[in-house]
Design a protein around this motif. Structure first.
Motif, PDB file in Angstrom:
ATOM      1  N   UNK A 898       0.827  -1.196   0.000  1.00  0.00           N
ATOM      2  CA  UNK A 898       0.000   0.000   0.000  1.00  0.00           C
ATOM      3  C   UNK A 898       0.861   1.245   0.000  1.00  0.00           C
ATOM      4  N   UNK A 899       1.867   1.251   0.887  1.00  0.00           N
ATOM      5  CA  UNK A 899       2.735   2.422   0.957  1.00  0.00           C
ATOM      6  C   UNK A 899       3.483   2.649  -0.349  1.00  0.00           C
ATOM      7  N   UNK A 900       3.956   1.542  -0.964  1.00  0.00           N
ATOM      8  CA  UNK A 900       4.653   1.672  -2.243  1.00  0.00           C
ATOM      9  C   UNK A 900       3.768   2.344  -3.271  1.00  0.00           C
ATOM     10  N   UNK A 901       2.509   1.893  -3.299  1.00  0.00           N
ATOM     11  CA  UNK A 901       1.561   2.446  -4.255  1.00  0.00           C
ATOM     12  C   UNK A 901       1.404   3.940  -4.058  1.00  0.00           C
ATOM     13  N   UNK A 902       1.259   4.324  -2.778  1.00  0.00           N
ATOM     14  CA  UNK A 902       1.035   5.731  -2.464  1.00  0.00           C
ATOM     15  C   UNK A 902       2.242   6.555  -2.867  1.00  0.00           C
ATOM     16  N   UNK A 903       3.427   6.005  -2.551  1.00  0.00           N
ATOM     17  CA  UNK A 903       4.616   6.799  -2.844  1.00  0.00           C
ATOM     18  C   UNK A 903       4.873   6.954  -4.330  1.00  0.00           C
ATOM     19  N   UNK A 904       4.387   5.993  -5.094  1.00  0.00           N
ATOM     20  CA  UNK A 904       4.638   6.091  -6.529  1.00  0.00           C
ATOM     21  C   UNK A 904       3.842   7.225  -7.158  1.00  0.00           C
ATOM     22  N   UNK A 905       2.796   7.678  -6.509  1.00  0.00           N
ATOM     23  CA  UNK A 905       1.982   8.751  -7.063  1.00  0.00           C
ATOM     24  C   UNK A 905       2.683  10.088  -6.909  1.00  0.00           C
ATOM     25  N   UNK A 906       2.913  10.746  -8.040  1.00  0.00           N
ATOM     26  CA  UNK A 906       3.550  12.055  -7.961  1.00  0.00           C
ATOM     27  C   UNK A 906       2.508  13.127  -7.672  1.00  0.00           C
ATOM     28  N   UNK A 907       1.359  12.957  -8.213  1.00  0.00           N
ATOM     29  CA  UNK A 907       0.282  13.941  -8.089  1.00  0.00           C
ATOM     30  C   UNK A 907      -0.294  13.924  -6.668  1.00  0.00           C
ATOM     31  N   UNK A 908      -0.319  15.100  -6.042  1.00  0.00           N
ATOM     32  CA  UNK A 908      -0.753  15.183  -4.646  1.00  0.00           C
ATOM     33  C   UNK A 908      -2.212  14.774  -4.455  1.00  0.00           C
ATOM     34  N   UNK A 909      -3.065  15.226  -5.377  1.00  0.00           N
ATOM     35  CA  UNK A 909      -4.485  14.906  -5.257  1.00  0.00           C
ATOM     36  C   UNK A 909      -4.690  13.395  -5.293  1.00  0.00           C
ATOM     37  N   UNK A 910      -4.031  12.789  -6.310  1.00  0.00           N
ATOM     38  CA  UNK A 910      -4.159  11.340  -6.437  1.00  0.00           C
ATOM     39  C   UNK A 910      -3.627  10.646  -5.194  1.00  0.00           C
ATOM     40  N   UNK A 911      -2.528  11.184  -4.690  1.00  0.00           N
ATOM     41  CA  UNK A 911      -1.898  10.577  -3.531  1.00  0.00           C
ATOM     42  C   UNK A 911      -2.876  10.513  -2.365  1.00  0.00           C
ATOM     43  N   UNK A 912      -3.515  11.650  -2.126  1.00  0.00           N
ATOM     44  CA  UNK A 912      -4.410  11.653  -0.966  1.00  0.00           C
ATOM     45  C   UNK A 912      -5.641  10.800  -1.228  1.00  0.00           C
ATOM     46  N   UNK A 913      -6.102  10.831  -2.484  1.00  0.00           N
ATOM     47  CA  UNK A 913      -7.258   9.990  -2.799  1.00  0.00           C
ATOM     48  C   UNK A 913      -6.937   8.517  -2.560  1.00  0.00           C
ATOM     49  N   UNK A 914      -5.726   8.128  -3.002  1.00  0.00           N
ATOM     50  CA  UNK A 914      -5.318   6.742  -2.852  1.00  0.00           C
ATOM     51  C   UNK A 914      -5.195   6.370  -1.384  1.00  0.00           C
ATOM     52  N   UNK A 915      -4.592   7.275  -0.608  1.00  0.00           N
ATOM     53  CA  UNK A 915      -4.432   7.010   0.822  1.00  0.00           C
ATOM     54  C   UNK A 915      -5.786   6.784   1.471  1.00  0.00           C
ATOM     55  N   UNK A 916      -6.714   7.687   1.169  1.00  0.00           N
ATOM     56  CA  UNK A 916      -8.044   7.537   1.763  1.00  0.00           C
ATOM     57  C   UNK A 916      -8.725   6.248   1.321  1.00  0.00           C
ATOM     58  N   UNK A 917      -8.559   5.968   0.035  1.00  0.00           N
ATOM     59  CA  UNK A 917      -9.228   4.781  -0.490  1.00  0.00           C
ATOM     60  C   UNK A 917      -8.684   3.521   0.172  1.00  0.00           C
ATOM     61  N   UNK A 918      -7.360   3.452   0.288  1.00  0.00           N
ATOM     62  CA  UNK A 918      -6.762   2.287   0.928  1.00  0.00           C
ATOM     63  C   UNK A 918      -7.227   2.181   2.376  1.00  0.00           C
ATOM     64  N   UNK A 919      -7.324   3.330   2.994  1.00  0.00           N
ATOM     65  CA  UNK A 919      -7.771   3.391   4.373  1.00  0.00           C
ATOM     66  C   UNK A 919      -9.176   2.805   4.493  1.00  0.00           C
ATOM     67  N   UNK A 920     -10.051   3.300   3.626  1.00  0.00           N
ATOM     68  CA  UNK A 920     -11.443   2.853   3.797  1.00  0.00           C
ATOM     69  C   UNK A 920     -11.651   1.439   3.283  1.00  0.00           C
ATOM     70  N   UNK A 921     -10.744   0.943   2.427  1.00  0.00           N
ATOM     71  CA  UNK A 921     -10.878  -0.438   1.962  1.00  0.00           C
ATOM     72  C   UNK A 921     -10.886  -1.401   3.141  1.00  0.00           C
ATOM     73  N   UNK A 922     -10.018  -1.135   4.100  1.00  0.00           N
ATOM     74  CA  UNK A 922      -9.901  -2.080   5.215  1.00  0.00           C
ATOM     75  C   UNK A 922     -10.638  -1.641   6.461  1.00  0.00           C
ATOM     76  N   UNK A 923     -11.213  -0.417   6.447  1.00  0.00           N
ATOM     77  CA  UNK A 923     -11.822   0.000   7.713  1.00  0.00           C
ATOM     78  C   UNK A 923     -13.290   0.380   7.613  1.00  0.00           C
ATOM     79  N   UNK A 924     -13.771   0.760   6.411  1.00  0.00           N
ATOM     80  CA  UNK A 924     -15.162   1.217   6.393  1.00  0.00           C
ATOM     81  C   UNK A 924     -16.111   0.028   6.530  1.00  0.00           C
ATOM     82  N   UNK A 925     -17.376   0.356   6.700  1.00  0.00           N
ATOM     83  CA  UNK A 925     -18.421  -0.675   6.866  1.00  0.00           C
ATOM     84  C   UNK A 925     -18.179  -1.615   8.044  1.00  0.00           C
TER      85      UNK A 925
END
Lengths: 957, 160
Positions: A898-925
Motif C-alpha cells: 500500500x505504501x509503495x503504491x502511495x509513494x509512486x503517485x507524484x500527483x498530490x491529489x491522487x496521492x491523498x485519494x489513494x491514501x483515503x481509499x486504501x484506508x477505507x478499503x480495510x476499515x469502512x463498513x
C-alpha cells in the motif's frame, strides 16, 4: 400521422407518399407495451429489439398489439380503405402502363397492408370480434385479387409476372390465421365468395404444390417459398400459439379442405418419390439428413392430415396396402425401386401422422386420434389398428430371406426401423394402458369398454394383455435381421441401435417383457458369440451392450438380473483375459485382427459399464474386477496404439464412475489402487514423448488423442472425488486407512506433468482441470500442507497460470481456490495451529535467494490483477473473497505494498485519494478481522468502491 | 526403399502376414488401411449408397504413414479391405553416424544399424540436438509392409 397519406397520388408526390407509408410501417413495428387497463391514449413503447421468440421459427409474422388508444387512428379513420384503394389504383395503372408491381411504393403499400392484417389485442373492443372481423374482411377483399383464382395467378407468375404480390397475399393469410380462430378465418371469405377461406387456402396450396412438382427440387423457387408460408398458415390455424395441447375444432369446410389438401400432398409426395427413385445424389439421401430437413414440413403435413384424420388414416392404409401387394405381385419380374421409394415416403408421412416425436418423454397418442373413431371400439374395425398392423405385418416379411433379398433394400429398412421406433414409443405397451387395465379389471369392465375412445382401443390392442407381446417379438426379430443380414450398413444398424432399441429399453414395462422373449435372448446370445456382430461398427457394439444390460432392469429381483449380465458379458471378459495372457501377446498385439477384437471388446465392456443400475451393480463390478489386470497389460502393450488406449481409459472411467458410490471400503481400496497403477503406467509411457510426423493433420490428430486421454484421466479422478460426497457403502473408508483426498492429490500429481500449456488451450480440458483442482483445494485445503515440495509448486504454478487465463470461468475457479487456501491458513494460525506450515512462510532456497511464501506471492498477483490488468467485472466479487483472507494472512506485506503504491503517485491529489481509499478499503463498513459471511460481504462492497475510486487513475498515470 | 525391404525380411517375424483382411464397414477413422498398396492412416470415412436402394459403400481418405501422401478409395462396406500390420518397436538410440544412419540398441542387446535418420529438417534437428545434449533418447520405429521409419522420440532422461 396517417393523415399524411391522404395526399393524392401525383407523379411527383410518389416519393412523399412512399416515405409516409414507410413511416407508418415503422410506427407499427414498435413494440407496443399493452397496459391492461389501457386508459391513456398513447401507449409507451420501449426501444430495442423485439423478442417474439415463439414466432421466430415460423415465417416472420409479427403480431401488432397497440392498445385501445390507437383504435381511432388506425381502424376507425378509414385509412385502410384509402390504402387499399391506393393499391388497387396502382395495380390498375401497372396493368395498363407496364409498370412493375415491385416498385417501391407498391411494395411499401403491401407491407403496410400486411401489418394491418397483423393487428390484434386490445385495439379491438370486446364486441365478440365484430370490429376485428369487419376490419379483416375489409383487408381480405382488398387482398383477394392477389391470390384468387389460384390457377390464374400461378399461370401469370409462370409467364413472367412478379411473384412478390402473390407471396404477400399468402403472408396476409398467415397473418390473419394467426390473429383469428379457425371458424372466424373460414367465415371471412364467405361474404364475398361462395366458399370459405379454408377452401381457398386448400386450392391455393394445391396449386402451389402442383407448380412445385414441376420444378427441380434443389432450386429455390417462388412456389417453394409460397408452400412454406402456406404450411405455416395451416400450422397457425391448427396449433395456435396460446393453446399448448388444446384441440382445435375446424369448421366442417375446414376439415374437407384439409382432406382434399392432404390427399393432394400425399399423391404429389408419392409422385416425387417415384420420380427421384433413380436419382443418385448420394449425400442427401440418408434418413438422418432427409428427416431433419423434411421434419418441419412433414409435421405440418401431419397436422393437416390429423385435421382430417377420419379421411387421412384410410387414405394412408389404402396407399400402403396397394404398394405392399404390388411388391408381392411383382415377384422379381419388375424393378421395384420406384415402389420402394414410394413406400419410403409413405412410411415417413404415416409415422408423422400417427405419432409425435418422443424427445426423451413418452409421447401421448395424438389428440386427433384419441378423439375420433370413437365408434370403432372393435379393434378389428379400427382404422388406426388396421394401418399399424398392416405396416407391422409388412415389416415382419423382412424376416423371410427370399422377400428380403427381393425388395427389402437397406433404405426401405431404414424407414421401417425409423417408423417402428417412433410408433412403439407411443403405442407399444403404453404404461397408461397397463395401469388402467389392472384397475379396470377389478371394476366394471363392460362399462369401461363403452366409454373408451379410439386412442384407448389402439393402446389396448397393442398392450401387454393383447397383441403387444407378439408385436414386440416381431420388432426384436426385425432388429436382429438388420444386424445379421445387412452387413456393413452402418446407418441402418445405427438407427436400430440408437433409435429403436434404446427407445424400447427406456420403458420399464417393455423391459419386463423383453427379458422373457425368446428373440431377445437370441439377440443376447448372438451378441456374445456371433462373429457377424463383431463386425458391427464399434460404437454400435457399445450401444448394443448398453441396451442389452439395461434390459436387465426388467427382472423383478437382482439375482436373475445379475445372472443375466454375467451370462451376457462373461464371454467377453474371458476372451479379453485370454488375449492379455497370451505368451506371444507382444508379437501379435499389433496385428490388425487382434486390435479390432480388443477394441470391440473394450467398447462392449464400456457400454455395459455405462448401464450400471443398482440392480445389476454387483455383476458389473465383477465384470470390471475380473479384467483389471488384463487392462493394465493391454495398456502397456498398446502404448503406441492411441486409439486402443483411449477406449481402454474410457472403459475405466465409465466403470469407476458407475461403481464408485456403491463400493464397500474393501472394494474401494482395490479400485483406487488400480486407478493409481493405471495413472502411473500411462504417465510413464507418455511423459516426454514427442510424436514426429511430416503431416500436420496427423500431428494434430496425435495432439487431439492425447487431449482426449487426459480428459478421460481427469474424469476418472473427478469420479473418485465423488466417493467422498456420495457413498452408499456400509462402512467408512477411513477405517481402512484410505483417504480419497490423498489419492486424488497423488493422481493429480501424476497427471499434471502430462498437461502441457499447449494442451490447456483445449477449453474443455482446461476447465476440467481447473475445476478438479479448485474443487480439491476448496474441499481439502488441509491436504495441501502435507504435499511435498514438487507437487506443491506444480499447484502454485498452475494457479498462477490460471489467474491470467482469458477464460473468466477459469480465473474464477482459481480465485475460489485461493480464498479456500488463505482462509484455511488464517483460521488455523489464529487458533495457534500450523496451517499450511512451511509453504506459507518465506524461505531462502539453497542459492540464498529469498523465496516468498505462497500467500505473499498471491497477494501481490491478485492486487496486480485487480489494479492494473484487464478482467471481466464479474470477477470482482470472487477476487474480493480471495483478497480479504490474503490480506489477513499477510498484513505486513499488504501495508508495505500500500505504501509503495502511495509513494509512486507524484500527483498530490491522487496521492491523498489513494491514501483515503486504501484506508477505507480495510476499515469502512465496520469490517473486522474474522472470516464470516458478513465480513466477506462488507469487503466485497469496500473493494468495489475502492476500485471505482482509484482504478481509473492508477491505470492511466 | 528397396534395401529397407530387404532388411525387413531378415527380421524374426518375417513370416507374419503383412496385411489382414477386414470388413470395410468396421474400419474406423484413425485406423489403418491399405490404399493402392500403401499403408495409410484413415483420416476420414464417409458412407454413401450405390443408387438409392443399393448397398452402402465406404469412402476412405488415408494418409500414407511413411510419405504422408493423401490417398482415397471407395469400397462396398460389406467387402473386405486390406489392413496393414503396423508394428512399433522401441529402441534406445546409441549413435548417429556421419553418413546419416542411426545405431539402435535392441531388446536382446544387439544393435540395429540399418535405419536412416528422418529426412525432414525439424525432425532431424530434434533427434540430433537431443542426442548432442546427451539426453537418453528412445525412438519408436514404425514398420509396415516392409518399410520402416522412426515415428516418435522420447526423452527418458534424468526424470525416470
Amino acid at each position: 400521422m396517417p393523415q399524411v397519406t391522404r395526399a393524392g397520388l401525383f407523379e411527383d408526390e410518389v416519393k412523399v407518399c412512399t416515405a409516409a407509408l414507410r413511416l407508418i410501417l415503422q410506427i407499427l413495428n414498435w413494440e407496443f407495451r399493452c397496459n391492461s387497463n389501457g386508459k391513456k391514449g398513447v401507449n409507451v413503447f420501449s426501444s430495442g429489439i423485439r423478442h417474439d421468440t415463439s414466432l421466430s421459427s415460423r415465417t416472420e409474422c409479427i403480431l401488432v398489439q397497440p392498445g385501445p388508444g390507437w383504435r381511432d387512428i388506425l381502424i376507425s379513420s378509414g385509412d385502410i380503405v384509402w390504402l387499399l384503394n391506393l393499391y388497387t389504383a396502382l395495380r390498375r395503372k401497372f396493368s395498363h402502363e407496364g409498370f412493375s408491381i415491385d416498385c417501391l411504393i407498391a411494395v411499401s403499400a403491401r407491407k403496410l397492408i400486411l401489418q394491418y392484417c397483423s393487428l390484434t389485442g386490445t385495439i379491438f373492443p370486446s364486441d365478440n370480434g365484430q370490429l376485428q372481423e369487419h376490419h379483416l374482411l375489409q383487408l381480405l377483399s382488398g387482398i383477394i385479387p392477389w391470390i384468387d383464382p389460384p390457377d390464374l395467378v400461378s399461370k401469370q407468375i409462370e409467364c413472367g409476372t412478379s411473384e412478390s404480390e402473390m407471396l404477400d397475399g399468402c403472408r396476409a393469410l398467415l397473418a390473419m390465421a394467426t390473429v383469428t380462430s379457425p371458424t372466424m378465418f373460414n367465415q371471412l371469405l364467405k361474404s364475398i365468395r361462395p366458399f370459405g377461406t379454408f377452401t381457398l387456402l386448400s386450392t391455393l396450396m394445391c396449386e402451389v404444390i402442383k407448380v412445385l412438382m414441376t420444378k427441380d427440387p434443389d432450386e429455390e423457387t417462388w412456389s417453394w417459398e409460397a408452400r412454406d408460408i402456406l404450411l405455416d398458415t395451416w400450422t397457425a390455424l391448427l396449433m395456435p400459439l396460446g393453446s399448448a395441447a388444446g384441440i382445435v375444432l375446424l369448421p366442417p369446410e375446414g376439415v374437407d379442405a384439409a382432406a382434399t389438401l392432404f390427399t393432394y400432398i400425399v399423391e404429389s409426395e408419392l409422385k416425387a418419390a417415384s420420380a427421384s427413385a433413380f436419382n443418385d445424389d448420394s449425400d442427401s439421401d440418408y434418413i438422418y439428413t432427409s428427416i431433419s430437413a423434411m421434419d418441419e414440413r412433414l409435421s405440418s403435413y401431419a397436422l393437416i392430415g390429423r385435421a382430417a384424420i377420419d379421411f387421412a388414416i384410410p387414405l394412408l392404409t389404402r396407399h400402403c396396402t396397394e404398394r405392399f401387394s404390388r411388391l408381392h405381385q411383382g415377384g422379381g419380374s419388375f424393378d421395384p425401386t420406384e415402389t420402394l421409394e414410394e413406400l419410403y415416403s409413405l412410411l415417413l408421412i404415416t409415422g408423422h401422422v400417427l405419432a409425435d416425436e418422443g424427445e426423451g418423454e413418452t409421447p401421448l397418442v395424438p389428440i386427433a386420434i384419441q378423439r375420433r373413431f370413437a365408434d370403432f371400439v372393435e379393434p378389428d374395425n379400427n382404422p388406426v389398428v388396421i394401418l399399424c398392423s398392416s405396416i407391422i405385418r409388412f415389416a415382419e416379411q423382412s424376416l423371410n430371406p427370399e422377400s428380403r433379398s427381393s425388395f427389402f433394400s437397406p433404405r426401405l429398412m431404414e424407414a421401417i426401423i425409423w417408423f417402428l421406433a417412433r410408433w412403439s414409443q407411443t403405442y407399444l405397451m403404453s404404461p397408461e394402458e397397463s395401469q388402467d387395465s389392472s384397475y379396470s379389471s377389478k371394476v366394471d369392465n363392460m362399462h369401461q369398454v363403452q366409454s373408451i375412445g379410439s386412442g384407448r382401443t389402439v393402446l389396448r390392442y397393442f398392450s401387454e394383455y393383447d397383441h403387444g407381446k407378439t408385436v414386440l417379438d416381431i420388432i426384436v426379430q426385425v432388429a436382429i435381421t438388420t444386424f445379421m443380414s445387412y452387413p456393413g450398413e452402418k446407418f441402418l444398424q445405427g438407427l436400430t441401435c440408437y433409435q429403436l432399441l434404446h427407445a424400447l429399453v427406456r420403458q420399464k414395462n417393455i423391459c419386463i417383457h423383453l427379458v422373457t422373449l425368446e428373440s431377445w435372448s437370441k439377440l443376447a446370445i448372438a451378441f456374445a458369440n456371433e462373429k457377424t456382430l463383431f463386425m458391427l461398427s464399434a460404437s454400435h457394439q457399445k450401444s448394443l451392450a448398453q441396451t442389452l444390460v439395461l434390459s436387465a432392469s426388467g427382472f423383478r429381483d437382482s439375482e436373475p438380473a445379475n445372472q443375466y449380465v454375467r451370462n451376457l458379458m462373461g464371454h467377453m471378459t474371458t476372451y479379453l483375459v485370454e488375449i492379455s495372457s497370451r505368451n506371444d501377446l507382444k508379437r501379435v498385439a499389433e496385428q490388425p485382427d487382434i486390435i479390432l477384437s480388443v477394441s470391440c471388446l473394450l467398447e462392449r465392456l464400456r457400454g455395459a459399464a455405462s448401464a450400471t443400475e443398482p440392480r445389476m451393480q454387483k455383476s458389473i463390478y465383477e465384470m470390471g474386477f475380473s479384467i483389471l489386470n488384463s487392462t493394465l497389460i493391454l495398456l502397456a502393450v498398446y502404448k503406441h496404439e492411441s486409439a486402443v488406449i483411449y477406449l481402454l481409459l474410457k472403459f475405466v472411467v465409465e466403470w469407476v464412475d458407475g461403481q464408485i458410490t456403491y463400493l464397500e471400503a474393501q472394494e474401494t481400496t482395490v479400485v483406487i489402487d488400480y486407478c493409481m497403477r493405471l495413472l502411473q503406467l500411462y504417465s510413464s509411457h507418455n511423459i516426454g514423448k514427442i510424436s514426429l510426423s511430416l503431416s500436420s493433420s496427423l500431428l494434430n490428430d496425435a495432439k487431439t488423442e492425447k487431449y482426449k486421454d487426459l480428459r478421460a484421466l481427469l474424469q476418472l479422478l473427478s469420479s473418485l472425488c465423488s466417493k467422498d460426497l456420495v457413498d452408499f457403502s456400509s462402512d467408512s473408508l477411513e477405517a481402512h486407512g484410505t483417504s480419497i483426498s490423498q489419492v486424488v492429490f497423488y493422481g493429480l500429481h501424476i497427471v499434471t506433468p502430462l498437461i502441457s500449456l499447449e494442451l490447456l488451450k483445449y477449453p474443455k480440458l482446461c476447465r476440467d482441470y481447473f475445476s478438479l483442482l479448485s474443487h480439491m483445494l476448496e474441499v481439502y485445503p488441509e491436504m495441501v500442507g502435507q504435499l511435498n515440495k514438487e507437487a506443491f509448486s506444480h499447484i502454485l504454478e498452475t494457479l498462477e497460470f490460471g489467474l491470467h487465463h482469458q477464460d473468466s470461468e477459469v480465473v474464477n475457479m482459481c480465485l475460489r481456490a485461493l480464498r479456500a487456501l488463505a482462509s484455511y491458513h488464517y483460521k488455523e494460525t489464529v487458533s495457534g495451529k500450523m496451517g499450511l506450515g512451511s509453504h506459507a512462510s518465506s524461505l531462502r532456497n539453497p542459492k540464498g535467494e529469498l523465496q516468498e511464501g505462497i500467500f505473499s506471492r498471491f497477494l501481490r498477483t491478485t492486487l496486480q490483477l485487480l489494479l492494473f490488468e484487464d478482467y471481466s467485472p464479474d470477477l470482482v466479487g470472487a477476487a474480493a473473497d480471495a483478497l480479504f483472507p490474503l490480506i489477513l494472512c499477510e498484513q505486513g506485506l499488504y501495508q508495505k505494498l500500500g505504501n509503495e503504491l502511495i509513494e509512486r503517485q507524484a500527483n498530490q491529489t491522487f496521492k491523498s485519494r489513494l491514501t483515503n481509499a486504501l484506508q477505507s478499503l480495510t476499515s469502512s463498513n465496520q469490517l473486522s478481522c474474522t472470516l464470516d459471511r458478513m465480513n466477506y460481504q462488507r469487503f466485497r462492497k469496500n473493494l468495489t468502491n475502492f476500485l471505482i475510486e482509484v482504478r481509473g487513475f492508477l491505470r492511466i498515470v | 526403399m528397396s534395401d529397407e525391404e530387404h532388411h525387413f525380411e531378415s527380421k524374426a517375424d518375417a513370416g507374419a502376414s503383412k496385411t489382414y483382411p477386414q470388413q470395410a464397414g468396421a474400419i474406423r477413422k484413425n485406423g489403418y488401411i491399405v490404399i493402392k498398396n500403401r499403408p495409410c492412416k484413415v483420416v476420414e470415412v464417409s458412407t454413401s449408397k450405390t443408387g438409392k436402394h443399393g448397398h452402402a459403400k465406404c469412402h476412405f481418405v488415408g494418409i500414407d504413414i511413411f510419405n504422408n501422401k493423401k490417398l482415397e478409395d471407395i469400397v462396398p462396406s460389406s467387402h473386405n479391405c486390406d489392413v496393414p500390420h503396423v508394428n512399433r518397436t522401441d529402441y534406445q538410440l546409441i549413435d548417429i553416424s556421419e553418413d546419416g544412419f542411426v545405431s539402435l540398441l535392441t531388446e536382446t542387446g544387439g544393435t540395429k544399424d540399418d535405419l536412416r535418420l528422418p529426412t525432414d529438417e525439424t525432425l532431424l534437428a530434434q533427434i540430433k540436438d537431443g542426442f548432442a545434449e546427451g539426453k537418453d533418447l528412445v525412438v519408436t520405429v514404425m514398420s509396415a509392409m516392409g518399410e520402416e521409419q522412426i515415428s516418435t522420440l522420447k526423452d527418458i532422461g534424468p526424470k525416470n
